[in-house]
Design a protein around this motif. Structure first.
Motif, PDB file in Angstrom:
ATOM      1  N   GLU A   1      32.824  31.390   8.925  1.00 42.43           N
ATOM      2  CA  GLU A   1      33.950  31.322  10.304  1.00 42.43           C
ATOM      3  C   GLU A   1      32.758  30.399  11.227  1.00 42.43           C
ATOM      4  O   GLU A   1      33.577  30.337  11.917  1.00 42.43           O
ATOM      5  CB  GLU A   1      34.045  32.768  10.200  1.00 42.43           C
ATOM      6  CG  GLU A   1      35.194  33.694   9.517  1.00 42.43           C
ATOM      7  CD  GLU A   1      35.335  34.974   9.505  1.00 42.43           C
ATOM      8  OE1 GLU A   1      34.875  35.641  10.100  1.00 42.43           O
ATOM      9  OE2 GLU A   1      36.332  35.389   9.325  1.00 42.43           O
ATOM     10  N   ARG A   2      31.605  30.649  11.117  1.00 41.76           N
ATOM     11  CA  ARG A   2      30.154  30.088  12.480  1.00 41.76           C
ATOM     12  C   ARG A   2      30.217  28.364  12.189  1.00 41.76           C
ATOM     13  O   ARG A   2      29.357  27.701  12.905  1.00 41.76           O
ATOM     14  CB  ARG A   2      29.503  30.988  12.029  1.00 41.76           C
ATOM     15  CG  ARG A   2      29.761  32.617  12.675  1.00 41.76           C
ATOM     16  CD  ARG A   2      28.423  33.604  12.205  1.00 41.76           C
ATOM     17  NE  ARG A   2      29.050  34.705  13.063  1.00 41.76           N
ATOM     18  CZ  ARG A   2      30.254  35.580  12.785  1.00 41.76           C
ATOM     19  NH1 ARG A   2      31.010  35.313  11.191  1.00 41.76           N
ATOM     20  NH2 ARG A   2      30.812  36.542  13.334  1.00 41.76           N
ATOM     21  N   ILE A   3      30.767  28.297  10.829  1.00 41.76           N
ATOM     22  CA  ILE A   3      30.882  26.469  11.084  1.00 41.76           C
ATOM     23  C   ILE A   3      31.036  25.820  11.988  1.00 41.76           C
ATOM     24  O   ILE A   3      32.359  25.981  12.331  1.00 41.76           O
ATOM     25  CB  ILE A   3      30.932  26.292   9.833  1.00 41.76           C
ATOM     26  CG1 ILE A   3      30.632  26.847   8.386  1.00 41.76           C
ATOM     27  CG2 ILE A   3      31.201  24.588   9.564  1.00 41.76           C
ATOM     28  CD1 ILE A   3      30.738  26.186   7.232  1.00 41.76           C
ATOM     29  N   SER A   4      30.109  25.172  13.200  1.00 41.86           N
ATOM     30  CA  SER A   4      30.274  24.740  13.670  1.00 41.86           C
ATOM     31  C   SER A   4      29.258  22.772  14.207  1.00 41.86           C
ATOM     32  O   SER A   4      28.625  24.099  13.514  1.00 41.86           O
ATOM     33  CB  SER A   4      30.911  25.205  15.004  1.00 41.86           C
ATOM     34  OG  SER A   4      30.173  26.425  16.001  1.00 41.86           O
ATOM     35  N   GLU A   5      29.368  22.888  15.628  1.00 37.50           N
ATOM     36  CA  GLU A   5      29.332  21.765  15.462  1.00 37.50           C
ATOM     37  C   GLU A   5      27.731  22.284  16.111  1.00 37.50           C
ATOM     38  O   GLU A   5      26.462  21.984  15.946  1.00 37.50           O
ATOM     39  CB  GLU A   5      29.163  20.748  16.424  1.00 37.50           C
ATOM     40  CG  GLU A   5      28.213  19.732  16.812  1.00 37.50           C
ATOM     41  CD  GLU A   5      28.754  18.367  17.980  1.00 37.50           C
ATOM     42  OE1 GLU A   5      28.608  17.722  18.393  1.00 37.50           O
ATOM     43  OE2 GLU A   5      30.207  18.773  18.582  1.00 37.50           O
ATOM     44  N   LYS A   6      27.796  23.129  17.302  1.00 39.19           N
ATOM     45  CA  LYS A   6      26.569  24.050  18.242  1.00 39.19           C
ATOM     46  C   LYS A   6      26.148  24.647  17.368  1.00 39.19           C
ATOM     47  O   LYS A   6      25.249  25.578  18.424  1.00 39.19           O
ATOM     48  CB  LYS A   6      27.320  23.511  19.726  1.00 39.19           C
ATOM     49  CG  LYS A   6      27.469  22.374  19.792  1.00 39.19           C
ATOM     50  CD  LYS A   6      28.031  22.339  21.358  1.00 39.19           C
ATOM     51  CE  LYS A   6      28.556  20.938  22.164  1.00 39.19           C
ATOM     52  NZ  LYS A   6      29.200  21.269  23.266  1.00 39.19           N
ATOM     53  N   ASN A   7      26.798  25.797  16.390  1.00 43.50           N
ATOM     54  CA  ASN A   7      26.021  26.638  16.079  1.00 43.50           C
ATOM     55  C   ASN A   7      24.655  26.114  15.262  1.00 43.50           C
ATOM     56  O   ASN A   7      24.953  25.452  14.862  1.00 43.50           O
ATOM     57  CB  ASN A   7      26.919  26.972  15.103  1.00 43.50           C
ATOM     58  CG  ASN A   7      26.550  28.469  13.808  1.00 43.50           C
ATOM     59  OD1 ASN A   7      25.636  29.409  14.823  1.00 43.50           O
ATOM     60  ND2 ASN A   7      26.350  28.282  13.045  1.00 43.50           N
ATOM     61  N   VAL A   8      23.665  27.606  16.183  1.00 41.48           N
ATOM     62  CA  VAL A   8      22.814  26.816  15.428  1.00 41.48           C
ATOM     63  C   VAL A   8      22.092  27.725  14.082  1.00 41.48           C
ATOM     64  O   VAL A   8      20.909  26.895  13.729  1.00 41.48           O
ATOM     65  CB  VAL A   8      21.389  27.644  16.568  1.00 41.48           C
ATOM     66  CG1 VAL A   8      19.886  27.789  16.317  1.00 41.48           C
ATOM     67  CG2 VAL A   8      21.286  27.366  17.999  1.00 41.48           C
ATOM     68  N   ALA A   9      22.939  28.495  14.077  1.00 41.40           N
ATOM     69  CA  ALA A   9      22.997  28.812  12.267  1.00 41.40           C
ATOM     70  C   ALA A   9      21.686  29.931  11.863  1.00 41.40           C
ATOM     71  O   ALA A   9      21.112  30.661  10.992  1.00 41.40           O
ATOM     72  CB  ALA A   9      22.493  28.275  11.640  1.00 41.40           C
ATOM     73  N   LYS A  10      20.822  30.387  13.264  1.00 49.28           N
ATOM     74  CA  LYS A  10      19.542  31.179  12.937  1.00 49.28           C
ATOM     75  C   LYS A  10      20.160  32.946  12.869  1.00 49.28           C
ATOM     76  O   LYS A  10      19.691  33.729  12.339  1.00 49.28           O
ATOM     77  CB  LYS A  10      18.851  31.095  14.697  1.00 49.28           C
ATOM     78  CG  LYS A  10      17.939  29.794  14.309  1.00 49.28           C
ATOM     79  CD  LYS A  10      16.848  29.460  15.248  1.00 49.28           C
ATOM     80  CE  LYS A  10      16.168  28.973  15.164  1.00 49.28           C
ATOM     81  NZ  LYS A  10      14.624  28.909  16.290  1.00 49.28           N
ATOM     82  N   SER A  11      20.681  33.148  13.413  1.00 48.81           N
ATOM     83  CA  SER A  11      21.172  34.306  13.287  1.00 48.81           C
ATOM     84  C   SER A  11      21.749  34.724  11.543  1.00 48.81           C
ATOM     85  O   SER A  11      21.977  35.534  11.398  1.00 48.81           O
ATOM     86  CB  SER A  11      22.412  34.837  14.260  1.00 48.81           C
ATOM     87  OG  SER A  11      23.869  34.315  14.249  1.00 48.81           O
ATOM     88  N   GLU A  12      22.614  33.659  11.254  1.00 51.73           N
ATOM     89  CA  GLU A  12      23.224  33.764  10.290  1.00 51.73           C
ATOM     90  C   GLU A  12      21.753  33.905   8.544  1.00 51.73           C
ATOM     91  O   GLU A  12      22.431  34.391   7.911  1.00 51.73           O
ATOM     92  CB  GLU A  12      23.890  32.339   9.246  1.00 51.73           C
ATOM     93  CG  GLU A  12      25.320  33.035   9.640  1.00 51.73           C
ATOM     94  CD  GLU A  12      25.722  32.043  11.978  1.00 51.73           C
ATOM     95  OE1 GLU A  12      24.306  31.693  11.885  1.00 51.73           O
ATOM     96  OE2 GLU A  12      25.987  31.785  12.070  1.00 51.73           O
ATOM     97  N   MET A  13      20.667  33.030   9.644  1.00 46.51           N
ATOM     98  CA  MET A  13      19.873  33.437   8.423  1.00 46.51           C
ATOM     99  C   MET A  13      18.862  34.205   8.370  1.00 46.51           C
ATOM    100  O   MET A  13      18.807  34.847   7.016  1.00 46.51           O
ATOM    101  CB  MET A  13      18.927  32.269   8.546  1.00 46.51           C
ATOM    102  CG  MET A  13      17.361  32.074   7.489  1.00 46.51           C
ATOM    103  SD  MET A  13      17.951  31.948   6.198  1.00 46.51           S
ATOM    104  CE  MET A  13      18.032  29.790   6.605  1.00 46.51           C
ATOM    105  N   GLU A  14      19.179  34.726   9.742  1.00 42.08           N
ATOM    106  CA  GLU A  14      18.950  36.298   9.330  1.00 42.08           C
ATOM    107  C   GLU A  14      19.136  37.446   8.712  1.00 42.08           C
ATOM    108  O   GLU A  14      19.176  38.152   8.126  1.00 42.08           O
ATOM    109  CB  GLU A  14      18.400  36.912  11.106  1.00 42.08           C
ATOM    110  CG  GLU A  14      17.591  36.203  11.681  1.00 42.08           C
ATOM    111  CD  GLU A  14      17.172  36.558  12.914  1.00 42.08           C
ATOM    112  OE1 GLU A  14      18.617  37.028  13.919  1.00 42.08           O
ATOM    113  OE2 GLU A  14      16.609  35.682  13.958  1.00 42.08           O
ATOM    114  N   ASN A  15      20.443  37.233   8.771  1.00 40.53           N
ATOM    115  CA  ASN A  15      21.452  38.232   8.105  1.00 40.53           C
ATOM    116  C   ASN A  15      21.596  37.888   6.728  1.00 40.53           C
ATOM    117  O   ASN A  15      22.411  38.793   5.463  1.00 40.53           O
ATOM    118  CB  ASN A  15      23.241  38.082   8.683  1.00 40.53           C
ATOM    119  CG  ASN A  15      23.477  38.440   9.952  1.00 40.53           C
ATOM    120  OD1 ASN A  15      22.391  39.473  10.345  1.00 40.53           O
ATOM    121  ND2 ASN A  15      23.863  37.928  10.805  1.00 40.53           N
TER     122      ASN A  15
END
Length: 336
Positions: free
Chosen positions: A266-280
């Motif tokens: 749901e969070r895949i987008s061009e400007k998503n940094v992905a750090k919060s996803e990595m933490e989770n």
């Protein structure tokens, strides 16, 4: 007609129009100047237009420079050898060897035309040298001017549309994989979806490279890097799906991973940094490590495969994080 076919048709129509108009204009101008072999000016334009804007600029000057080299080789061999065919072969050998060594192979066709004129006339007077130089100058100048006209804005819109399509496809693939882990009915063939996206990404990488070569702006490397990043992520999903298909009995921890995949998708987008996803994801790793160890061989193997799936997910996120970290300040200002 598909979008891909229409894009290819538009691109080829534009190229054909530029080559036709440019070649005709070159012949017309050469005729006005009463140059011999005026038709060759059109040939030079044709050969010079078959490239990107960047290549045209680069090889405009190279073609003028190698004209002098071709003339020098022709003057050395053609007047002083009894067999003009052998002399011509030596001239071609010289310009081909030099062009190959300097990575100027795209100039060979133009130089071959000029060498053929020298072989036919055996004329090395100032007047004929001027004639040949003007043929090349007219041809490359018109090609240079025409290749400055390029549908950059339209192509950029298509590239951005390709980015949005890629993100949607990745979200859909992750959703289907989560359904598999939840042992739900899968509505699509994930292998086919991955193969289709791989082909599309290959096309988009080439289009992004062409766009950059036709813009003269180094920060347009952003689009190339973006699609390469997505291609690498797709490879991770390919590996992830392969691991999933090897699970013989789904452990209860599969739901945790499936829920995470839905959350990540749901969070895949061009400007998503992905750090919060990595933490989770690290929290998911920690929670799973506290789970009771499996007692049966089959359960142990399934848990091990599930762990490999999570490692592939981690690499998937790492690809995006590296991409974001490598964005320059200029690119961040232009695109973010």
């Amino acid at each position: 007609m598909s979008i891909r076919t229409r894009r290819r048709l538009e691109k080829n129509l534009l190229l054909a129009m530029k080559v036709a108009v440019g070649s005709a204009a070159a012949i017309y101008i050469a005729g006005l100047l009463h140059l011999e072999y005026a038709v060759s000016a059109g040939t030079v334009t044709l050969l010079s237009l078959l490239g990107t804007k960047m290549e045209t600029v680069k090889f405009t000057f190279v073609r003028l420079g190698t004209f002098a080299v071709t003339t020098l080789f022709a003057m050395l061999f053609i007047p002083h050898m009894q067999s003009v065919w052998v002399a011509f072969g030596l001239v071609i050998f010289g310009i081909v060897f030099l062009s190959a060594m300097l990575d100027w192979k795209s100039t060979l066709s133009v130089n071959g035309v000029i060498a053929a004129h020298y072989m036919t006339t055996k004329d090395f007077s100032i007047g004929f040298l001027y004639n040949e130089f003007m043929l090349v100058l007219i041809g490359v100048s018109i090609a240079f001017l025409l290749n400055m006209f390029y549908l950059n804005k339209k192509q950029e819109k298509h590239i951005i549309k390709g980015m949005r399509f890629t993100e949607k496809m990745l979200r859909d693939i992750l959703s289907e994989m989560a359904d598999y882990l939840l042992e739900r009915q899968m509505e699509k063939d994930v292998w086919e979806e991955i193969r289709m996206l791989e082909v599309r990404l290959g096309d988009m990488i080439e289009e992004a490279r062409e766009y950059k070569s036709n813009s003269f702006l180094s920060y347009h490397q952003y689009y190339i890097d973006y699609f390469i990043m997505r291609m690498n992520q797709l490879k991770m999903l390919h590996s992830l799906h392969y691991e999933m298909r090897r699970i013989r009995s789904m452990p209860k921890q599969a739901k945790i991973v499936a829920d995470y995949m839905i959350y990540m998708g749901e969070r895949i987008s061009e400007k998503n940094v992905a750090k919060s996803e990595m933490e989770n994801l690290q929290k998911v790793f920690e929670n799973m490590s506290r789970e009771e160890l499996p007692r049966k061989q089959e359960e142990f193997e399934s848990r091990a495969l599930l762990y490999h799936i999570m490692m592939d997910i981690e690499e998937f996120l790492t690809c995006k994080i590296r991409f974001v970290e490598n964005i320059s300040e200029k690119q961040r200002k232009m695109y973010w």
